[in-house]
Design an enzyme around this catalytic site. Sequence first.
Site, mmCIF file in Angstrom:
data_model
loop_
_atom_site.group_PDB
_atom_site.id
_atom_site.type_symbol
_atom_site.label_atom_id
_atom_site.label_comp_id
_atom_site.label_asym_id
_atom_site.label_seq_id
_atom_site.Cartn_x
_atom_site.Cartn_y
_atom_site.Cartn_z
ATOM 1 N N SER A 235 0.828 -1.192 0.000
ATOM 2 C CA SER A 235 0.000 0.000 0.000
ATOM 3 C C SER A 235 0.873 1.257 0.000
ATOM 4 C CB SER A 235 -0.976 -0.044 1.176
ATOM 5 O OG SER A 235 -1.979 0.924 1.039
ATOM 6 N N ASP A 347 -8.347 -5.733 -6.087
ATOM 7 C CA ASP A 347 -8.011 -4.565 -5.268
ATOM 8 C C ASP A 347 -8.736 -3.336 -5.817
ATOM 9 O OD1 ASP A 347 -6.893 -2.579 -3.714
ATOM 10 O OD2 ASP A 347 -4.824 -3.255 -3.984
ATOM 11 N N HIS A 378 -6.566 -5.861 -1.505
ATOM 12 C CA HIS A 378 -5.494 -5.025 -0.984
ATOM 13 C C HIS A 378 -4.835 -5.763 0.175
ATOM 14 C CE1 HIS A 378 -3.642 -1.096 -1.062
ATOM 15 N NE2 HIS A 378 -3.770 -0.981 0.249
#
Length: 647
Positions: A235, A347, A378
Amino acid sequence: MTRPTRSSAPPTPRHRRPGVRVVVLALAASLITAVPTTGARAEDAPAPLIADGRTQPVHSREDAIFQQVDIETGTDSDRDGALDTVRMRILRPKATGTGLKVPTIIEASPYWGGGNDVPFHAVDLDEDGLPGRRTAARLPALIGPAPRAAANAGPVVFPGYTDNYFLPRGYAVAQLDSIGTGGSTGCPTSGSHEETLGAKAAVDWLAGRTRAWDLQGRPVAADWSTGDSAMMGISYNGTLPTAVAATGVEGLKAIVPIAGISSWYDYYRAGGGVVAPGGYQGEDADILAKAVHSRADRTVCGPLLDRLTAEQGRETGDFTRFWQERDYLKDVAKIKAGVFLVHGLNDWNVRTRHAGRLWEELTEHGVPRKLWLHQAGHSNPMPLRMEEWLGGLHQWFDHWLYGLDNGALDGPKAEIEQADFSWRAQVHWPAPGTRPLTLHLTADGLASRPGRPRVQSLTDAGRTVRAEDLVAGPDAAHPHRLAYTTGPLARDLRLAGTPELSVRASLDGSSPYVTALLVDYGTDTRATAATTADTSQLICYGQGVPGDTGCAYRTRHRTETADFKIVSRGWLDIRNRHTPARQSEVTEGREYRLEWEMQPQDYVFKQGHRLGVVLISTDHDHTLRYPAGTVMTVRTGVSSVTLPVTR
């Protein structure tokens, strides 16, 4: 992106539960047997042990040296007249205290220092979007708490698995606080060049190019470092490696961006419109910066945070200088590191466009690269495919940081997880031979021939109705969407790449958005974004210490059985139909040729299923939401979708 506090860390139990089967990975078994509980072997081995083409686990995690330094950066983001410093916490083999030199794996993050609850921007707007007249939106009540980075349980306990697995193999591992967060100074800037320079300083210090001090203010050099480093993370933590590598910095030999951003415009905008990351409606660059702002003295950053709000351009969504600065794709040619790129095909937070566009640029510029695309969202790929992940990552780091000729660049460049959770290796992605398939939007559905032009219309209701509700039941007439489907497919159809829309349409009302949804119609059990821990298997992948077992549960995909799945999405602000950089005048009710892209995908539409394209205006979970009632007309016969398809 104020969320993934799990970062590199799989779920790590503090104690084993009765009845849990403990498995020692074959690739980690030598670590369990070879590493003593004392530091004796580290002292006996002044150099890393390399055997069978890889570094071996001869150093003790328990006796690792813990070090904290404040590194001078090349920026003064808080404008206090002093260069910012970034705090780095380091674990390194004990033998580095007696002459051993090792490379370092860095995880830079704005999350290590915790976070703040921040009100998000309003997304239900009352003004008319098409004429370009806007008023300032008020901040609503707090949407939810900002996720917080996991607190350190002790001075030598790191979250994640790199210390347990890689430190015994002759690597230092480090956590770095981004500017304006944790023990660093400066201000958080959500992807700006200043933030990049903050993270880059760690690479420079390890290579002997900048200064640092210990926490008592004494100068300290990285005399134990080989000068080489790698960066990895998930991320935001997976965004910073790309940002730093795109500066062309020397000494950064490898990066592993997992679910990372490659262009911040693509994270908070799309096609000239304000488009939120999935699950975070109302978040923007300023909200994220405020959420991660955790440095000790926070008063100094007020003016900069206010400037983020003013300059991010939420009023238009245009691709301005603010976003150009935060676009790393333009500098991919500068990257000197080997790139192991990882992304989830489900995602919707950091969408697949980030990996797709970065992969294209890496390919165009001949950057050494490898790609994993998995079926989760994610999330961390490590516990999904633990043996293959640790083995591949070990090979990658050994090649780039120790110079081993171990085949890391041989064989297929891409590995793709299929719908049945098996993996396909291929020489490139998309695969050679991928071709465009154009399907025309006709009055009777999707067809290979254009058909006679007809005008169809919908009335926007996305302010209160989610896209998932609008795509259901494609055969029934629906006033708030236009659905176009194929007949049942005669054979499987594999999409691999970026779908493109070309639609002749008009808007009459307040919403400037045109949204396209690519849908798989057919009852099936499919992967979702979520994973779940398999608590029947506790995998010990590395050496543990008190408070950190070096073990984790495997995870498996969470599935759902449904009549359809939204495979991809794409958005366009009609005012930016010519370019995302600036708006053009719109005459309500006038037809325009609109062309835009959807999110890249690798997806198989199964035999017997139907492929569908659904057009709406407002996408409830992603776009701004103007008053309902905008009428969108579409001219069929001259509108189409083009899909990259392969076997």
